[in-house]
Design a protein around this motif. Structure first.
Motif, PDB file in Angstrom:
ATOM      1  N   THR A   6       0.670  -1.295  -0.134  1.00  0.00           N
ATOM      2  CA  THR A   6       0.059   0.065   0.070  1.00  0.00           C
ATOM      3  C   THR A   6       0.885   1.410   0.104  1.00  0.00           C
ATOM      4  O   THR A   6       2.465   0.458  -0.116  1.00  0.00           O
ATOM      5  N   GLU A   7       0.335   2.907   0.078  1.00  0.00           N
ATOM      6  CA  GLU A   7       1.422   4.172  -0.373  1.00  0.00           C
ATOM      7  C   GLU A   7       1.340   3.719   1.418  1.00  0.00           C
ATOM      8  O   GLU A   7       0.260   4.311   2.041  1.00  0.00           O
ATOM      9  N   ILE A   8       2.471   4.134   1.911  1.00  0.00           N
ATOM     10  CA  ILE A   8       3.292   3.681   3.326  1.00  0.00           C
ATOM     11  C   ILE A   8       2.674   5.282   3.916  1.00  0.00           C
ATOM     12  O   ILE A   8       2.134   4.933   5.155  1.00  0.00           O
ATOM     13  N   ASP A   9       2.984   6.175   3.185  1.00  0.00           N
ATOM     14  CA  ASP A   9       2.256   7.286   3.785  1.00  0.00           C
ATOM     15  C   ASP A   9       0.488   6.624   4.219  1.00  0.00           C
ATOM     16  O   ASP A   9       0.582   8.959   5.228  1.00  0.00           O
ATOM     17  N   LYS A  10      -0.146   6.454   3.871  1.00  0.00           N
ATOM     18  CA  LYS A  10      -1.465   6.664   4.284  1.00  0.00           C
ATOM     19  C   LYS A  10      -1.580   5.761   5.853  1.00  0.00           C
ATOM     20  O   LYS A  10      -3.166   5.759   6.056  1.00  0.00           O
ATOM     21  N   VAL A  11      -0.990   4.998   5.926  1.00  0.00           N
ATOM     22  CA  VAL A  11      -0.851   3.990   7.056  1.00  0.00           C
ATOM     23  C   VAL A  11      -0.617   5.088   8.257  1.00  0.00           C
ATOM     24  O   VAL A  11       0.801   5.197   8.271  1.00  0.00           O
ATOM     25  N   ASP A  12      -1.866   5.313   9.371  1.00  0.00           N
ATOM     26  CA  ASP A  12      -1.448   5.840  10.717  1.00  0.00           C
ATOM     27  C   ASP A  12      -0.703   4.978  11.609  1.00  0.00           C
ATOM     28  O   ASP A  12      -1.092   3.520  11.371  1.00  0.00           O
ATOM     29  N   PHE A  46      -4.963  -8.229  10.030  1.00  0.00           N
ATOM     30  CA  PHE A  46      -4.605  -7.755   9.398  1.00  0.00           C
ATOM     31  C   PHE A  46      -3.426  -6.051   9.321  1.00  0.00           C
ATOM     32  O   PHE A  46      -3.967  -5.547   9.107  1.00  0.00           O
ATOM     33  N   PHE A  47      -2.848  -6.416   9.918  1.00  0.00           N
ATOM     34  CA  PHE A  47      -2.078  -4.965  10.678  1.00  0.00           C
ATOM     35  C   PHE A  47      -1.231  -5.117   9.468  1.00  0.00           C
ATOM     36  O   PHE A  47       0.260  -6.137   8.462  1.00  0.00           O
ATOM     37  N   ILE A  48      -0.850  -3.695   9.348  1.00  0.00           N
ATOM     38  CA  ILE A  48      -0.046  -3.299   8.348  1.00  0.00           C
ATOM     39  C   ILE A  48       0.948  -1.906   9.000  1.00  0.00           C
ATOM     40  O   ILE A  48       0.315  -1.502   9.977  1.00  0.00           O
ATOM     41  N   ALA A  49       2.305  -2.270   9.213  1.00  0.00           N
ATOM     42  CA  ALA A  49       3.379  -1.666   9.680  1.00  0.00           C
ATOM     43  C   ALA A  49       3.863  -0.394   8.892  1.00  0.00           C
ATOM     44  O   ALA A  49       3.954  -0.293   7.538  1.00  0.00           O
ATOM     45  N   ARG A  50       3.938   0.967   9.096  1.00  0.00           N
ATOM     46  CA  ARG A  50       4.691   1.954   8.854  1.00  0.00           C
ATOM     47  C   ARG A  50       5.864   2.603   9.461  1.00  0.00           C
ATOM     48  O   ARG A  50       6.530   1.890   8.508  1.00  0.00           O
ATOM     49  N   LYS A  51       6.074   2.188  10.021  1.00  0.00           N
ATOM     50  CA  LYS A  51       7.538   1.690  10.904  1.00  0.00           C
ATOM     51  C   LYS A  51       7.658   0.829  11.663  1.00  0.00           C
ATOM     52  O   LYS A  51       6.555   0.385  12.140  1.00  0.00           O
TER      53      LYS A  51
END
Length: 109
Positions: A6-12, A46-51
């Motif tokens: 995904t677009e990582i900058d959209k992940v809070d 369905f966890f997605i990490a930004r950092k």
């Protein structure tokens, strides 16, 4: 890896997820580390990490603990990117030089 999904900058950063990995060598450790984060994305919730922050790293015994900072993947909020099917050993490389550390990984999409 998450940047392909995904677009990582959209992940809070709303929650965290800790992972642990260990292996017999450094390439195996890198593989298991990435595979653990791929698993937490592929299984509910369905966890997605930004950092990602490394909490501990035992180079001699090939063990690592890390914390991902992100949120639950939501198709309404996060643009769907390319599905990462698996991590591969194909041409995986780790360079651990003084002052510069590089990793090369091919992922199966």
């Amino acid at each position: 890896m998450f940047g392909y999904m995904t677009e990582i900058d959209k992940v809070d950063i709303l929650m965290t997820k800790d992972i642990e990995a260990e292996s017999e060598d450094m390439l195996g450790l890198l593989y298991v580390f990435l595979d653990e984060f791929l698993f937490v994305f592929s299984a509910e919730p369905f966890f997605i990490a930004r950092k990602v922050k490394i909490l501990s790293f035992d180079k001699e015994n090939f063990k690592i603990k890390a914390r991902g900072y992100g949120e639950i993947f939501d198709i309404g909020k996060h643009p769907q990117g390319t599905e990462v099917k698996a991590i591969t050993y194909s041409n995986m490389q780790v360079y651990d030089n003084e002052g510069q550390h590089e990793l090369f990984v091919i992922i199966d999409i």
